[in-house]
Design a protein around this motif. Sequence first.
Motif, mmCIF file in Angstrom:
data_model
loop_
_atom_site.group_PDB
_atom_site.id
_atom_site.type_symbol
_atom_site.label_atom_id
_atom_site.label_comp_id
_atom_site.label_asym_id
_atom_site.label_seq_id
_atom_site.Cartn_x
_atom_site.Cartn_y
_atom_site.Cartn_z
ATOM 1 N N VAL B 211 -24.869 -19.582 1.925
ATOM 2 C CA VAL B 211 -25.640 -20.827 2.052
ATOM 3 C C VAL B 211 -25.868 -21.156 3.525
ATOM 4 O O VAL B 211 -26.982 -21.522 3.936
ATOM 5 C CB VAL B 211 -24.918 -21.989 1.330
ATOM 6 N N MET B 212 -24.801 -20.998 4.352
ATOM 7 C CA MET B 212 -24.952 -21.305 5.781
ATOM 8 C C MET B 212 -25.929 -20.345 6.456
ATOM 9 O O MET B 212 -26.679 -20.742 7.343
ATOM 10 C CB MET B 212 -23.580 -21.277 6.473
ATOM 11 N N ASP B 213 -25.927 -19.065 6.031
ATOM 12 C CA ASP B 213 -26.890 -18.104 6.590
ATOM 13 C C ASP B 213 -28.317 -18.519 6.241
ATOM 14 O O ASP B 213 -29.221 -18.440 7.082
ATOM 15 C CB ASP B 213 -26.626 -16.696 6.041
ATOM 16 N N ARG B 214 -28.526 -18.947 5.004
ATOM 17 C CA ARG B 214 -29.870 -19.312 4.537
ATOM 18 C C ARG B 214 -30.343 -20.617 5.188
ATOM 19 O O ARG B 214 -31.524 -20.747 5.522
ATOM 20 C CB ARG B 214 -29.811 -19.460 3.000
ATOM 21 N N HIS B 215 -29.425 -21.579 5.371
ATOM 22 C CA HIS B 215 -29.777 -22.889 5.939
ATOM 23 C C HIS B 215 -29.005 -23.062 7.244
ATOM 24 O O HIS B 215 -27.860 -23.505 7.247
ATOM 25 C CB HIS B 215 -29.429 -24.010 4.955
ATOM 26 N N SER B 216 -29.649 -22.704 8.371
ATOM 27 C CA SER B 216 -28.913 -22.615 9.636
ATOM 28 C C SER B 216 -28.434 -23.975 10.120
ATOM 29 O O SER B 216 -27.559 -24.048 10.978
ATOM 30 C CB SER B 216 -29.791 -21.960 10.698
#
Lengths: 270, 270
Positions: B211-216
């Motif tokens: 999730v963190m990779d997708r939403h920086s």
Amino acid sequence: MNDTGIRIADPAAPAEVLAIGTEVVIGRIQDTNSSWLAQRLTEAGARVERITAVADDPGLLENVWRDAICRRASLVLATGGLGPTPDDLTVEVAAAVAGVEVIQHPAVIASYRRRRELGESDPLPPHLYKMSAVPSGSTVFENGPGWAPGFAIRVDETVLACMPGPPSEMQWLWENALGSLAARWFGGRTESARVLVTMFESQVSPILGLVMDRHSNSYLKAYVALGSRHVGLPVDVIVRRESGGSALSDVMDTLRILVEGAGAEIRPWP
Amino acid sequence: MNDTGIRIADPAAPAEVLAIGTEVVIGRIQDTNSSWLAQRLTEAGARVERITAVADDPGLLENVWRDAICRRASLVLATGGLGPTPDDLTVEVAAAVAGVEVIQHPAVIASYRRRRELGESDPLPPHLYKMSAVPSGSTVFENGPGWAPGFAIRVDETVLACMPGPPSEMQWLWENALGSLAARWFGGRTESARVLVTMFESQVSPILGLVMDRHSNSYLKAYVALGSRHVGLPVDVIVRRESGGSALSDVMDTLRILVEGAGAEIRPWP
């Protein structure tokens, strides 16, 4: 698990406490570990001057440790960042600061195999494999109620000691390993008491100053913000028993004489 | 009392929170101000990276501020050391760091005279006289429920803002002065939620990373130590709404799809 004979270089040098975790610095989790450890360290005779909390950022964490080493801190006692998740970076950064490799610790792996009833050739689950890593050459402390071990490593004049973040695990490690080490390192000689003084802060402050001048190894502090529920102002009296310094009872006697001389009195903290 | 138009140089630069007081670093008082302020600052859009507590030692305090200025922190928001007692040194040290004089602030003195019903020529009690001192050129914030005012002063790229230590006074100053300033400085754009995820930490961690990779602009964190009383693992979702970045609802949608895809579910935090 083994005491490699790690020692504090200068017990009189300031000690520091460190909390590692973004959840702490953004205020989602109240850090209670640092205050608990600061109190234990003070009781053990350490001179705690600074508490720091930093985000899970390897560059930041490295800088915090390097600054404390530059200040020749006796000890930096850290919690957090030792778990199985990718943002748990304490081992890697401590190893980099100490200039050593990260190794999978044989005694930790053996303990995991025993506790999980795994055979010699069974693979460890990945999260246990990650948590068996420590900086090479560090003193390792098994974690009874949890999995990630604590460790301590000396860098120049400073011991970096790291414990897991969950309070129950941290307290277990203190009580079963770090606490007795700290007592040996610092001499375990601080005493303290909390009392109520029936004076206003502006009246009692000069008296506290006089007591500290008379007893150079004492620290006295009045807490206005704790006072509203009590008859009298809460005052802490903390005495570090240096050689030739006064004992707690001597400091309390001086305080009592000055408070009663001003027509007020000292009452027990409820 | 007056807004001299003080501004943050770079709202994207890291902010820091500071607690001043020996009673905090020796663990006699649990510092709750810093966590409270860190949460408010994060909600206001600040990027808080570090919380520090230091003893009442002018040299130490000066070093902490100078280090933060060297790091080009946007803001160092401090509490403590503004009272009437001799160990309250915040004003003097802040003035030294800013390279300005300490002055008795006319509006603070006028306010004290009004509140104490003193005439123009009546002397102020010494403890009020001490608390009317601020660094020359600072923006001063009146303290409604207490006496020591807060103040803010810019040094190079960093704003040093100081508030009293008693939590009721600190919170009043935030709600009546610093909070709205912080919202203007940082843009007030961070949203957050806490949920329960019916997975173990080792299962959910890779999903939080995805999730963190997708939403920086997101930060997700699972709390093992908070989990034992609940059905599921507590997870915080924090989203800084940068221009072009995702909203909280988008990040929650991604988390839900991945958790449900793994056969688990998201439940509300009680």
